[in-house]
Design a protein around this motif. Structure first.
Motif, mmCIF file in Angstrom:
data_model
loop_
_atom_site.group_PDB
_atom_site.id
_atom_site.type_symbol
_atom_site.label_atom_id
_atom_site.label_comp_id
_atom_site.label_asym_id
_atom_site.label_seq_id
_atom_site.Cartn_x
_atom_site.Cartn_y
_atom_site.Cartn_z
ATOM 1 N N ASN A 194 0.873 -1.182 0.000
ATOM 2 C CA ASN A 194 0.000 0.000 0.000
ATOM 3 C C ASN A 194 0.905 1.225 0.000
ATOM 4 O OD1 ASN A 194 -2.087 -1.776 0.362
ATOM 5 N ND2 ASN A 194 -2.492 -1.227 2.493
ATOM 6 N N LEU B 293 -2.798 -0.886 -3.352
ATOM 7 C CA LEU B 293 -3.600 0.292 -2.977
ATOM 8 C C LEU B 293 -2.715 1.536 -2.997
ATOM 9 C CD1 LEU B 293 -6.093 1.741 -1.701
ATOM 10 C CD2 LEU B 293 -5.243 1.052 0.532
ATOM 11 N N ARG C 2 -3.285 5.203 -2.266
ATOM 12 C CA ARG C 2 -4.319 6.096 -1.725
ATOM 13 C C ARG C 2 -4.145 7.470 -2.379
ATOM 14 N NH1 ARG C 2 -3.361 2.880 3.271
ATOM 15 N NH2 ARG C 2 -5.374 2.334 4.172
ATOM 16 N N ARG D 184 -6.445 3.932 -6.289
ATOM 17 C CA ARG D 184 -7.795 4.112 -5.744
ATOM 18 C C ARG D 184 -8.197 5.560 -5.969
ATOM 19 N NH1 ARG D 184 -9.079 3.382 0.512
ATOM 20 N NH2 ARG D 184 -7.928 5.317 0.710
ATOM 21 N N PRO E 214 -13.646 3.536 -4.148
ATOM 22 C CA PRO E 214 -13.840 3.290 -2.714
ATOM 23 C C PRO E 214 -15.292 3.410 -2.262
ATOM 24 C CG PRO E 214 -13.094 5.546 -3.070
ATOM 25 C CD PRO E 214 -13.245 4.924 -4.437
ATOM 26 N N MET F 144 -13.699 -1.384 -3.968
ATOM 27 C CA MET F 144 -13.367 -1.794 -2.619
ATOM 28 C C MET F 144 -14.621 -2.342 -1.958
ATOM 29 S SD MET F 144 -10.655 0.894 -1.202
ATOM 30 C CE MET F 144 -10.209 -0.237 0.097
ATOM 31 N N GLU G 30 -16.037 -2.287 1.400
ATOM 32 C CA GLU G 30 -15.837 -1.646 2.702
ATOM 33 C C GLU G 30 -17.140 -1.548 3.480
ATOM 34 O OE1 GLU G 30 -12.530 1.680 2.211
ATOM 35 O OE2 GLU G 30 -13.945 1.682 0.548
ATOM 36 N N GLY H 44 -11.461 -3.487 1.995
ATOM 37 C CA GLY H 44 -10.922 -2.465 2.889
ATOM 38 C C GLY H 44 -11.414 -2.804 4.292
ATOM 39 N N CYS I 277 -6.829 -5.204 1.354
ATOM 40 C CA CYS I 277 -5.830 -4.141 1.466
ATOM 41 C C CYS I 277 -5.963 -3.332 2.758
ATOM 42 C CB CYS I 277 -5.875 -3.220 0.248
ATOM 43 S SG CYS I 277 -7.405 -2.286 0.135
ATOM 44 N N GLY I 278 -6.871 -3.734 3.650
ATOM 45 C CA GLY I 278 -6.933 -3.061 4.953
ATOM 46 C C GLY I 278 -5.810 -3.580 5.843
#
Ligand code: PEP
Ligand code: MG
Length: 551
Positions: A272, A292, A294, A330, A389, A427, A429, A450, A500-501
């Motif tokens: 990430n 990922l 960000r 993302r 996301p 994602m 999430e 996520g 990817c969390g």
């Protein structure tokens, strides 16, 4: 005892006395000289001296940190020998009749500013190197020598910020770690620290000089720094340090090996990142791709959003540096705790469930189109994938696809090169995305869970609220079942799924993730070898038994 938290930039744990380093980096005094030619001569003599010192630093870095990070001092030498830089200095001395110190300072400021505005993020970072090399020259002009810091015994060096040359001021045997108020994972001081195997924490939100002489625990894994620890905390830290050192040695032996279990199941281990500067660490730890990126970090801390060109250059640099390995960008995930004034986000009662992520992108399509244009143009230069996301519905994906079509049509009409076929993912999430993952899978190519958000929404426990930390439990069966439901539905539709969390790096869950058939785990680059070690120790032949815990 006080504890503060910063950004972990080099792993490891250090315990020792804090030594505050106050560097003198003020603007030199300017005055008019009677004989400019004498100043020109002083400049040339000082430059010879400064280059000699830089060569000494290069040799020191080579011994302590190896070839790659030492090259920065060769860059410093090239900067001091640069003809434009020399001409600018001579010009100020001769035409304005100013002293050499002032001329060097002004020419360096100008050159540094110019570099800081270049398009290439790697070159932008070199702007601080111009200043660092100029200060070696200013030290030589002032007759100051770069000396090892005095002091008995080993120290944890603390400063507002550290330049690469200053990182080498303390003998390696006496250097336990660094803590700073500024600095980033990408700074050369951070790279040197990592290569020297010295723990470091940056971006600490407290004046450090007041702690001079105190005993400190520096945790370069969590970013925590403890001043004046009590005996129990101290003993714990020493035990952790011993364990960490043993593990590190074992991990280095895993470089070059595959991410494969004993019975032959493979999994992709990716990194990430928040900027292209993070790529070096990802590559050093053999990330198989970027799971990922960000992208919101390009937007935060600024008074205007990054332009299409700025974003294009960044995404292109990531694609090129990863050399064909997949880089998942993302799209903007602002809102919640990630805010910038220009988004004009409303004050909300419940921001993490409010106007954020894909909702902002679809709510401000002009901003989103710029990001999409930059992305599709950059995708020509490597293996980029786009990820959305906080998706909760099929309609959101369709709305994005419509925008993508429009943006691609625009680029075609403008005759700008762009990639037509790029993997599109979302994602997972929200529990909603889990429950309709079969439908979502018919719309996109891949998924990434996520878990940071998925846990908070599954367990109704705010990820930022320490009062409900005990409720926010990644191992809760409800969370694991969410992952299972999504993985089964997505695989049934023939699509692939990643995590990817933060949970991706939890080695107590690696076996479960493999048993669920998770295709990729993406995490902070520092964790990759640790997870590789775990993967290689596992035998997955009894999958059903492993998954019993989910029944
Ligand atoms: C997540 O929610 O797990 C995630 C990776 O996104 P972020 O932490 O940026 O919200
Ligand atoms: Mg999230």
């Amino acid at each position: 005892m006080t504890t503060i938290k910063g950004k972990a930039i080099s792993g490891g744990i250090a315990v020792g006395k804090l030594r505050y380093y106050n560097h003198d980096r003020r603007e030199p005094v300017q005055y008019t000289v009677d004989d400019p030619e004498l100043e020109v001569e002083r400049f040339y003599q000082a430059r010879v001296e400064a280059i000699g010192r830089i060569q000494e630093l290069y040799m020191k870095a080579l011994q302590r940190a190896g070839e790659q990070p030492s090259l920065i001092f060769q860059v410093h030498q090239v900067m001091l020998e640069d003809m434009d830089f020399e001409e600018a200095i001579i010009d100020i001395i001769r035409n304005e009749r100013k002293n050499a110190e002032y001329a060097v300072y002004r020419a360096a400021q100008k050159m540094s500013l110019m570099i800081a505005t270049l398009d290439d993020p790697y070159l932008q970072e070199r702007s601080t190197d111009v200043i660092d090399s100029a200060y070696t020259l200013l030290d030589a002009l002032a007759g100051r020598n770069i000396r090892e810091m005095e002091g008995e015994g080993p120290v944890i060096l603390a400063a507002r910020d550290l330049m690469p040359s200053e990182t080498l001021h303390v003998d390696q045997e006496r250097l336990l770690g660094f803590i700073t108020n500024h600095g980033s994972v990408n700074s050369h001081s951070a790279i040197l620290a990592r290569n020297m195997g010295v723990p470091a924490v940056a971006q600490l939100p407290e004046e450090l000089e007041q702690h001079n002489g105190e005993t400190v625990i520096l945790n370069g894994i969590t970013g925590q720094v403890v001043f004046c620890p009590d005996p129990e905390t101290l003993a714990q830290a020493v035990a952790q340090q011993r364990a960490y050192r043993g593990q590190e040695e074992d991990l280095k032996s895993l470089l070059g090996l595959e991410n494969i279990t004993r019975d032959g199941q493979r999994i992709h281990l990716c990194a990430n990142i928040g900027s292209v500067g993070d790529l070096s660490l990802a590559l050093c730890n053999e990330a198989e791709g970027i799971g990922l990126f960000r992208s919101e970090f390009l937007f935060l801390g600024k008074d205007r959003p990054p332009s299409e060109e700025e974003q294009f250059v960044t995404y292109r640099a990531a694609a090129e540096r990863m050399g064909g390995r997949r880089v998942i960008i993302r799209t903007l995930d602002v809102g919640g705790d990630k805010r910038a004034d220009y988004f004009r986000l409303p004050e909300e009662e419940n921001p993490s469930m409010g106007y954020r992520a894909i909702r902002v992108s679809l709510g401000q399509p002009n901003l989103f189109r710029i990001q999409l244009r930059a992305f599709y143009r950059a995708a020509v230069y490597g293996n980029l994938a786009l990820m959305l996301p906080l998706i909760t519905s099929v309609e959101e994906i369709r709305a994005v696809k419509e925008l993508i079509k429009q943006v691609q049509a625009e680029l075609l009409a403008e005759r700008k090169p762009f990639a037509e076929c790029v993997e599109l993912g979302i994602m997972i999430e929200t529990p909603a995305a889990v429950m309709i993952s079969d439908r979502l899978a018919r719309e996109v190519d891949f998924f990434s869970i996520g878990t940071n958000d998925l846990i908070q929404f599954t367990l109704a426990a705010d990820r930022q609220n320490p009062k409900v930390e005990n409720v926010f439990r990644p191992h809760h069966p409800a969370v694991l079942r969410m992952i299972q439901i999504a993985a089964n539905a997505i695989h049934k539709e023939g699509k692939w799924i990643a995590i990817c969390g933060e949970m991706a790096a939890d080695t107590t869950l690696t076996e479960t993730f493999l048993a669920l058939g998770i295709d990729e785990l993406s995490m902070s680059a520092n964790s990759i070898l640790r997870v590789r070690q775990k993967v290689r120790s596992l035998d997955m032949s009894n999958r059903d038994k492993i998954l019993e815990c989910l029944r």
